[in-house]
Design a protein around this motif. Sequence first.
Motif, PDB file in Angstrom:
ATOM      1  N   LEU A  54       0.832  -1.203   0.000  1.00 36.50           N
ATOM      2  CA  LEU A  54       0.000   0.000   0.000  1.00 36.50           C
ATOM      3  C   LEU A  54       0.864   1.250   0.000  1.00 36.50           C
ATOM      4  N   MET A  55       2.004   1.213   0.715  1.00 35.07           N
ATOM      5  CA  MET A  55       2.893   2.379   0.764  1.00 35.07           C
ATOM      6  C   MET A  55       3.529   2.633  -0.602  1.00 35.07           C
ATOM      7  N   HIS A  56       3.907   1.559  -1.264  1.00 36.85           N
ATOM      8  CA  HIS A  56       4.459   1.628  -2.620  1.00 36.85           C
ATOM      9  C   HIS A  56       4.307   0.240  -3.212  1.00 36.85           C
ATOM     10  N   THR A  57       3.935   0.168  -4.477  1.00 39.79           N
ATOM     11  CA  THR A  57       3.602  -1.140  -5.043  1.00 39.79           C
ATOM     12  C   THR A  57       4.796  -2.088  -5.104  1.00 39.79           C
ATOM     13  N   ALA A  58       6.024  -1.566  -4.999  1.00 44.47           N
ATOM     14  CA  ALA A  58       7.195  -2.453  -4.937  1.00 44.47           C
ATOM     15  C   ALA A  58       7.212  -3.254  -3.644  1.00 44.47           C
ATOM     16  N   GLY A  59       6.664  -2.697  -2.571  1.00 41.49           N
ATOM     17  CA  GLY A  59       6.423  -3.403  -1.326  1.00 41.49           C
ATOM     18  C   GLY A  59       7.592  -4.208  -0.797  1.00 41.49           C
ATOM     19  N   GLU A  60       7.265  -5.415  -0.325  1.00 49.29           N
ATOM     20  CA  GLU A  60       8.270  -6.279   0.288  1.00 49.29           C
ATOM     21  C   GLU A  60       9.361  -6.711  -0.687  1.00 49.29           C
ATOM     22  N   THR A  61       9.037  -6.746  -1.976  1.00 51.46           N
ATOM     23  CA  THR A  61      10.058  -7.107  -2.963  1.00 51.46           C
ATOM     24  C   THR A  61      11.202  -6.101  -2.944  1.00 51.46           C
ATOM     25  N   ALA A  62      10.851  -4.813  -2.830  1.00 50.59           N
ATOM     26  CA  ALA A  62      11.877  -3.775  -2.737  1.00 50.59           C
ATOM     27  C   ALA A  62      12.682  -3.929  -1.450  1.00 50.59           C
ATOM     28  N   GLY A  63      11.998  -4.190  -0.339  1.00 54.82           N
ATOM     29  CA  GLY A  63      12.693  -4.344   0.934  1.00 54.82           C
ATOM     30  C   GLY A  63      13.618  -5.545   0.943  1.00 54.82           C
ATOM     31  N   ALA A  64      13.133  -6.676   0.426  1.00 58.82           N
ATOM     32  CA  ALA A  64      13.949  -7.887   0.411  1.00 58.82           C
ATOM     33  C   ALA A  64      15.136  -7.732  -0.527  1.00 58.82           C
ATOM     34  N   GLY A  65      14.918  -7.112  -1.689  1.00 62.63           N
ATOM     35  CA  GLY A  65      16.012  -6.909  -2.626  1.00 62.63           C
ATOM     36  C   GLY A  65      17.079  -5.983  -2.069  1.00 62.63           C
ATOM     37  N   ALA A  66      16.631  -4.897  -1.422  1.00 59.00           N
ATOM     38  CA  ALA A  66      17.583  -3.956  -0.830  1.00 59.00           C
ATOM     39  C   ALA A  66      18.350  -4.611   0.316  1.00 59.00           C
ATOM     40  N   ALA A  67      17.661  -5.408   1.126  1.00 60.32           N
ATOM     41  CA  ALA A  67      18.328  -6.110   2.226  1.00 60.32           C
ATOM     42  C   ALA A  67      19.367  -7.078   1.696  1.00 60.32           C
ATOM     43  N   GLY A  68      19.015  -7.822   0.666  1.00 57.03           N
ATOM     44  CA  GLY A  68      19.970  -8.754   0.089  1.00 57.03           C
ATOM     45  C   GLY A  68      21.197  -8.047  -0.456  1.00 57.03           C
ATOM     46  N   ALA A  69      20.981  -6.903  -1.131  1.00 59.24           N
ATOM     47  CA  ALA A  69      22.104  -6.156  -1.693  1.00 59.24           C
ATOM     48  C   ALA A  69      23.014  -5.608  -0.594  1.00 59.24           C
ATOM     49  N   ALA A  70      22.428  -5.256   0.546  1.00 55.40           N
ATOM     50  CA  ALA A  70      23.213  -4.691   1.649  1.00 55.40           C
ATOM     51  C   ALA A  70      23.788  -5.754   2.574  1.00 55.40           C
ATOM     52  N   GLY A  71      23.375  -7.003   2.391  1.00 59.67           N
ATOM     53  CA  GLY A  71      23.876  -8.079   3.242  1.00 59.67           C
ATOM     54  C   GLY A  71      23.261  -8.104   4.624  1.00 59.67           C
ATOM     55  N   ILE A  72      21.982  -7.650   4.730  1.00 58.34           N
ATOM     56  CA  ILE A  72      21.287  -7.651   6.013  1.00 58.34           C
ATOM     57  C   ILE A  72      20.011  -8.470   5.904  1.00 58.34           C
ATOM     58  N   PRO A  73      19.441  -8.933   7.022  1.00 56.36           N
ATOM     59  CA  PRO A  73      18.230  -9.751   6.961  1.00 56.36           C
ATOM     60  C   PRO A  73      16.980  -8.925   6.640  1.00 56.36           C
ATOM     61  N   PHE A  74      16.022  -9.593   6.011  1.00 60.35           N
ATOM     62  CA  PHE A  74      14.701  -9.024   5.755  1.00 60.35           C
ATOM     63  C   PHE A  74      13.660  -9.875   6.456  1.00 60.35           C
ATOM     64  N   THR A  75      12.685  -9.222   7.095  1.00 64.30           N
ATOM     65  CA  THR A  75      11.635  -9.945   7.821  1.00 64.30           C
ATOM     66  C   THR A  75      10.281  -9.719   7.158  1.00 64.30           C
ATOM     67  N   LEU A  76       9.614 -10.798   6.815  1.00 61.80           N
ATOM     68  CA  LEU A  76       8.276 -10.753   6.213  1.00 61.80           C
ATOM     69  C   LEU A  76       7.216 -10.945   7.283  1.00 61.80           C
ATOM     70  N   SER A  77       6.181 -10.109   7.241  1.00 59.70           N
ATOM     71  CA  SER A  77       5.074 -10.206   8.190  1.00 59.70           C
ATOM     72  C   SER A  77       4.036 -11.225   7.730  1.00 59.70           C
ATOM     73  N   THR A  78       3.367 -11.843   8.686  1.00 59.85           N
ATOM     74  CA  THR A  78       2.193 -12.657   8.375  1.00 59.85           C
ATOM     75  C   THR A  78       1.205 -11.863   7.538  1.00 59.85           C
ATOM     76  N   LEU A  79       1.069 -10.569   7.827  1.00 61.87           N
ATOM     77  CA  LEU A  79       0.154  -9.693   7.099  1.00 61.87           C
ATOM     78  C   LEU A  79       0.869  -8.947   5.975  1.00 61.87           C
ATOM     79  N   GLY A  80       1.940  -9.530   5.459  1.00 60.17           N
ATOM     80  CA  GLY A  80       2.643  -8.946   4.325  1.00 60.17           C
ATOM     81  C   GLY A  80       1.817  -9.061   3.058  1.00 60.17           C
TER      82      GLY A  80
END
Length: 414
Positions: A116-142
């Motif tokens: 809802l905040m941006h259509t890239a959503g969790e995909t953007a967060g997970a991709g950015a986390a992977g590129a930075a070498g940090i963990p990404f957490t997905l919500s049950t309500l993701g």
Amino acid sequence: MTALVQRQMPRPAELLELVKFRKPRLDGRARRLDEALTIHDLRAIAKRRTPRAVFDYTDGAAEGELSLARARQAFEDVEFHPSVLRSVPEVDTGTTVFGGPSALPFGIAPTGFTRLMHTAGETAGAGAAGAAGIPFTLSTLGTTSIEAVGAANPEGRNWFQLYVMRDREISYDLTRRAAAAGFDTLFFTVDTPVAGARLRDTRNGFSIPPRLTPSTVLNTLPRPWWWWDFLTTPTLEFASLTSTGGTVGELLDSAMDPSISYEDLEVIRGLWPGRLVVKGVQTVEDAKNLADLGVDGIVLSNHGGRQLDRAPVPFHLLPKVVKEVGGDLEVAIDTGIMHGADIVAAVALGARFTLVGRAYLYGLMAGGREGVDRAVRLLSTQIVRTMKLLQVSCLDELTPRHVTQLARLTPMPR
């Protein structure tokens, strides 16, 4: 006798040496993000570019929003104590947490309704986390499925945040799916027996189904870019729950269950093969009980101030919890983090790791995937600079002697 200043006519060639004009940037998004020097700057961009109801859902908290304000204030009420004359040309920001590496001492926290905040959503967060070498957490309500997040961050660390739903089989199935998709850590969430009263959302008509006011509608009209993204991309849904049936409202209601207990924790532990972390711990006593049960870690959290208003401030609680259980389990912290120095202070007081939610979402709303990358870079740069100014070369050198928590709210004697 006063000496006379010799003057001469300015020479154009010398002026050009002194003044370098910035080349114009045609890419508006890149220009906006480059000009954001803090997470607060990203928040300001997000507020301009996102409809009020959506921004307020992200930015807001429960009732009077005291818990969130106090959490942020607690990080501002920090005094650092730097060393001097120590050679620190480079710093190592890497750490290990919950059985694996992270290039930085923070990861991306679980958030609901993220597309809802941006259509890239969790995909953007997970991709950015992977590129930075940090963990990404997905919500049950993701709003991106477990499997899609795994595909977006195939080489990185993915974590799953679990609500124990009224229909326990739904939670059990999600646990199995996350394990099958290679997620290595499960956050068993314990601070949502019922939904908090988020008054901004009620006033904006941000409910299920929506009850929009004329002012809410008028606020969205000048933001056609948001509507274009929203209307031309897949329907917003709780992607990991689409096969479970029921309306969005029914799924939200079923995610909150006041009957959750230690027995549920034991069942999930039996199903989950990876690291099990309890998220939402808010007292020393509960931390000690969970340490006795042998969980791998806890997250000190008041759910970003979105559940119980006037809840304990996690950063204030941190030193007491680390003193009691830090030798038995790993302690992480969230809520209120807006600067890399906040993260450094938390690590100095014993936190093994930190999680950022709104800070990442402000970047997402400001510029999609590029905005998340910008948020991560800002926090990373601030961490490195703060460590160099403290003159520590790695996270293990940070200790409580580097930080004083200044007292603003002090408890009365009981």
